[in-house]
Design an enzyme around this catalytic site. Structure first.
Site, short mmCIF file in Angstrom:
data_model
loop_
_atom_site.label_atom_id
_atom_site.label_comp_id
_atom_site.label_asym_id
_atom_site.label_seq_id
_atom_site.Cartn_x
_atom_site.Cartn_y
_atom_site.Cartn_z
N GLN A 154 -4.53 -1.31 9.59
CA GLN A 154 -4.51 -2.64 8.98
C GLN A 154 -5.12 -3.66 9.95
O GLN A 154 -4.79 -3.70 11.14
CB GLN A 154 -3.05 -3.01 8.64
N LYS A 170 0.84 -1.21 0.00
CA LYS A 170 0.00 0.00 0.00
C LYS A 170 0.88 1.25 0.00
O LYS A 170 0.60 2.22 -0.74
CB LYS A 170 -0.93 0.00 1.23
N ASP A 172 -11.10 2.99 4.01
CA ASP A 172 -11.45 1.57 3.94
C ASP A 172 -12.96 1.37 3.76
O ASP A 172 -13.41 0.30 3.38
CB ASP A 172 -11.05 0.86 5.24
#
Ligand code: GUN
Length: 282
Positions: A97, A53, A120
């Site tokens: 994460q 990422k 997200d």
């Protein structure tokens, strides 16, 4: 018949090029998009995902703030860090994460992120916006799957039956809602669904997101279906495979995504797109 492949590498490169142009325009106007990525603990798979990422941000001209904490980090400390990033005008997206260590309540952490920075799309405000068809951040993996469907001319699914195998909050449920939004008739199934094979065989669009290696075989696929494989499973010999048994499926489907090189690269591309969107809307 051999199925045509939906090449996630090529398609994600297109998305990333579009995103990079938008990022460059923002930077030129004095506001470079920035994403904070927080990793807690040393889960090896998470470390790889986070590294990918960060690298993708750099390539797209998005600034990344990479914060890594030991597994002993207290929930309160993580929440305090998120509150500080919420207040920081130089940060447009915040990603924590998952999974988090078991002593940290992941949902509480997600709800601490400002919905305007929740790239997200996991915050209840964004999940609710998807539910009622309002604008908001959409989870990256299902968003990438929708982009793949669009690419093969399946953006309008009226009269089509879509079956999603898997019911997670981050893939299965939002995927089903996005397919409903495209006018499909939608079934959510899972490994406990009675006669799963018969259910899957009804699907014009079959999305496999159950996390079970090669559980969807060719005999479970309707001839001519579009098959989207969200699974990434590591086999004992170290190789990667999806939730779909590619060898038997490709003789039945019309379109199919490979693993690796299918949905995975799309997820990162959509994260970059959400981050640029967050900055544009800031
Ligand atoms: N872990 C596995 N997939 C994801 C994702 O899409 N976002 C975050 N934050 N964690 C993950």
């Amino acid at each position: 018949m051999t199925a045509r492949r939906i090449d996630g590498k090529t398609l994600s490169a297109q998305v990333r090029t579009e995103v990079a142009a938008r990022a460059a325009a923002l930077t030129a106007s004095g506001r470079q998009p920035a994403l904070a990525v927080i990793l807690v603990g040393g889960d090896p798979a998470s470390q790889v995902y986070v590294r990918n990422k960060i690298a993708a941000c750099k390539q797209a001209g998005i600034r990344s703030i990479h914060e890594t904490y030991g597994a002993e980090l207290r929930e309160g400390e993580l929440l305090a860090r998120i509150h500080a990033l919420n207040q920081d005008d130089g940060v447009h997206g915040i990603l924590v994460q998952l999974p988090l260590p078991p002593h940290i309540n992941a949902q509480r952490v997600i709800e601490a992120i400002s919905p305007r920075k929740d790239v997200d799309g996991f915050h209840v405000a964004n999940a609710g916006a998807l539910m009622v068809g309002q604008p908001g951040f959409r989870p990256c993996t299902p968003l990438g799957c929708m982009r793949m469907l669009e690419h093969v001319g399946m953006s309008n699914l009226r009269g089509k039956h879509a079956v999603v195998v898997g019911r997670s909050n981050i893939v299965g449920k939002p995927m089903a809602l996005m397919l409903l939004g495209a006018d499909a008739t939608v079934t959510i199934a899972h490994s406990g669904t009675p006669d799963l094979a018969a259910t899957c065989r009804q699907a014009d669009v079959l999305v496999a997101a159950a996390g079970k290696p090669r559980m969807i075989t060719g005999s479970m696929i309707k001839p001519g279906a579009v098959v989207i494989d969200v699974g990434i499973n590591r086999l004992p010999d170290g190789t990667l495979c999806g939730d779909v048994d590619f060898a038997s499926a490709e003789g039945v489907a019309d379109w199919i995504t490979p693993v690796p090189g299918g949905v995975g690269p799309m997820t990162i591309a959509m994260l970059l797109a959400n981050t640029v969107q967050a900055c544009e809307q800031y």
